[in-house]
Design an enzyme around this catalytic site. Structure first.
Site, PDB file in Angstrom:
ATOM      1  N   PRO A   2       0.237   0.143   2.830  1.00  0.00           N
ATOM      2  CA  PRO A   2      -0.997  -0.369   2.227  1.00  0.00           C
ATOM      3  C   PRO A   2      -0.998  -0.168   0.711  1.00  0.00           C
ATOM      4  CG  PRO A   2      -1.471   0.991   4.148  1.00  0.00           C
ATOM      5  CD  PRO A   2      -0.021   1.169   3.842  1.00  0.00           C
ATOM      6  N   GLU A   3      -1.616  -1.100  -0.002  1.00  0.00           N
ATOM      7  CA  GLU A   3      -1.727  -0.994  -1.452  1.00  0.00           C
ATOM      8  C   GLU A   3      -3.154  -0.608  -1.823  1.00  0.00           C
ATOM      9  OE1 GLU A   3       0.315  -4.292  -3.356  1.00  0.00           O
ATOM     10  OE2 GLU A   3       1.747  -4.403  -1.692  1.00  0.00           O
ATOM     11  N   LYS A  53      -2.546   5.426  -3.918  1.00  0.00           N
ATOM     12  CA  LYS A  53      -2.429   5.471  -2.465  1.00  0.00           C
ATOM     13  C   LYS A  53      -2.807   6.832  -1.888  1.00  0.00           C
ATOM     14  CE  LYS A  53       1.021   1.880  -2.929  1.00  0.00           C
ATOM     15  NZ  LYS A  53       2.420   1.459  -2.744  1.00  0.00           N
ATOM     16  N   GLN A  70       1.399   8.051   2.964  1.00  0.00           N
ATOM     17  CA  GLN A  70       2.800   7.659   2.926  1.00  0.00           C
ATOM     18  C   GLN A  70       3.022   6.476   3.878  1.00  0.00           C
ATOM     19  OE1 GLN A  70       4.143  11.756   3.634  1.00  0.00           O
ATOM     20  NE2 GLN A  70       4.869  11.823   1.524  1.00  0.00           N
ATOM     21  N   ARG A 125       0.839  12.953 -12.250  1.00  0.00           N
ATOM     22  CA  ARG A 125       1.842  11.922 -12.511  1.00  0.00           C
ATOM     23  C   ARG A 125       1.284  10.510 -12.441  1.00  0.00           C
ATOM     24  NH1 ARG A 125       4.793  13.495  -8.773  1.00  0.00           N
ATOM     25  NH2 ARG A 125       4.498  11.889  -7.171  1.00  0.00           N
ATOM     26  N   ASN A 169       3.891  -4.029  -3.596  1.00  0.00           N
ATOM     27  CA  ASN A 169       4.764  -5.198  -3.639  1.00  0.00           C
ATOM     28  C   ASN A 169       4.019  -6.528  -3.597  1.00  0.00           C
ATOM     29  OD1 ASN A 169       7.394  -6.257  -3.872  1.00  0.00           O
ATOM     30  ND2 ASN A 169       7.373  -6.772  -1.706  1.00  0.00           N
ATOM     31  N   ARG A 253      12.993  -4.180  -3.158  1.00  0.00           N
ATOM     32  CA  ARG A 253      11.879  -4.709  -2.369  1.00  0.00           C
ATOM     33  C   ARG A 253      11.951  -6.236  -2.349  1.00  0.00           C
ATOM     34  NH1 ARG A 253       7.520  -1.232  -2.263  1.00  0.00           N
ATOM     35  NH2 ARG A 253       6.745  -2.583  -0.586  1.00  0.00           N
TER      36      ARG A 253
END
EC number: 3.2.2.-
Length: 263
Positions: A2-3, A53, A70, A125, A169, A253
């Site tokens: 999932p985005e 995410k 994840q 990060r 993606n 990808r």
């Protein structure tokens, strides 16, 4: 995976189920989290925040549950007392009088105190979230032109959560088609108009997907408010130029694009 838009909708569902309601039962699978079970009874979820995410479930006693699904993690909302039939392994249960939220299969789960929110490795990060309403195209443009990112090809940059959190993606594919660029372009090589268009698309397309994907408008083509223009449409005609949409691999990808109008 999932985005950002899908993660934010999942967070909305969790909030709708238990936000503001006293917790009547709390259970964690991991031993290091067991000590927090009793501390959370009687507390309530104040809000659920997304950082790309990752989900941050904030409680009224200032603790925050960090979770990253994840590849395999999934949240479910059930009526309290209901036990879903599943082969997944339960990791977290947060129960209120009428609704319960359950996290299955995830392994990246921690409890954070306020001071840890700024020092956690992932949260340190990750870049600004594309669904954050305070993030503007001007800030995105600054990041695109920063020494850290200006010489990176978009094929990899748009998948890097350190650049902008929440992209993935399908968003990478749709954004680059929208602005007529390829994955090999770099921010330093764009003219002012291209840079402006990209900065806006990097926010507008994820936000449109979040707001409307899955909703239907009979006045729209195929009924869908948000629909893929090139993603998973290799071999079909490009609606902009009539060229044939192709599929290749970029940054390991699948990548879909139209050679006729992306150059």
């Amino acid at each position: 995976m999932p985005e950002g838009p899908e993660i934010r909708r999942a967070a909305d569902n969790l909030e709708a189920a238990i936000k503001g309601k006293p917790l009547t039962d709390v259970w964690f699978a991991f031993p290091q989290l067991k000590t927090y079970q009793s501390q959370l009874i009687g507390q309530h979820v104040t809000h659920v925040e997304t950082r790309g995410k990752a989900l941050l479930t904030h409680f009224s006693n200032d603790l925050t549950l960090y979770s990253h699904n994840q590849l395999y993690g999934v949240w479910r909302v059930v009526d309290t007392g209901e036990e879903p039939q599943t082969t997944r392994v339960l990791r977290v249960k947060l129960q209120t009088a009428d609704k319960t939220i359950l996290l299955y299969s995830a392994s990246d789960i921690e409890m954070l105190r306020p001071e840890q929110l700024t020092t956690h490795p992932f949260l340190q990060r990750v870049g600004p979230d594309v669904l954050d309403p305070n993030l503007t195209p001007e800030v995105v443009k600054e990041r695109l032109l920063s020494p850290r990112f200006r010489n990176r090809q978009f094929a990899g940059l748009l998948l890097d959560q350190a650049f902008l959190a929440g992209l993935g993606n399908y968003l990478r594919v749709e954004i680059l088609w929208q602005v007529g660029l390829t994955g090999n372009h770099k921010a330093k090589d764009l003219n002012a108009a291209q840079l402006d268009a990209l900065a806006h698309a990097l926010l507008e397309i994820p936000r449109f997907s979040y707001a409307t994907r899955g909703q239907v408008d009979e006045n729209k083509h195929h009924g869908a408010l948000f629909r893929f223009k090139v993603f998973h449409r290799d071999g079909e005609l490009c609606e902009r130029c009539g060229g044939i949409i192709e599929k290749t691999t970029l940054s390991s990808r699948p990548f879909y694009w139209c050679p006729g109008c992306q150059h």
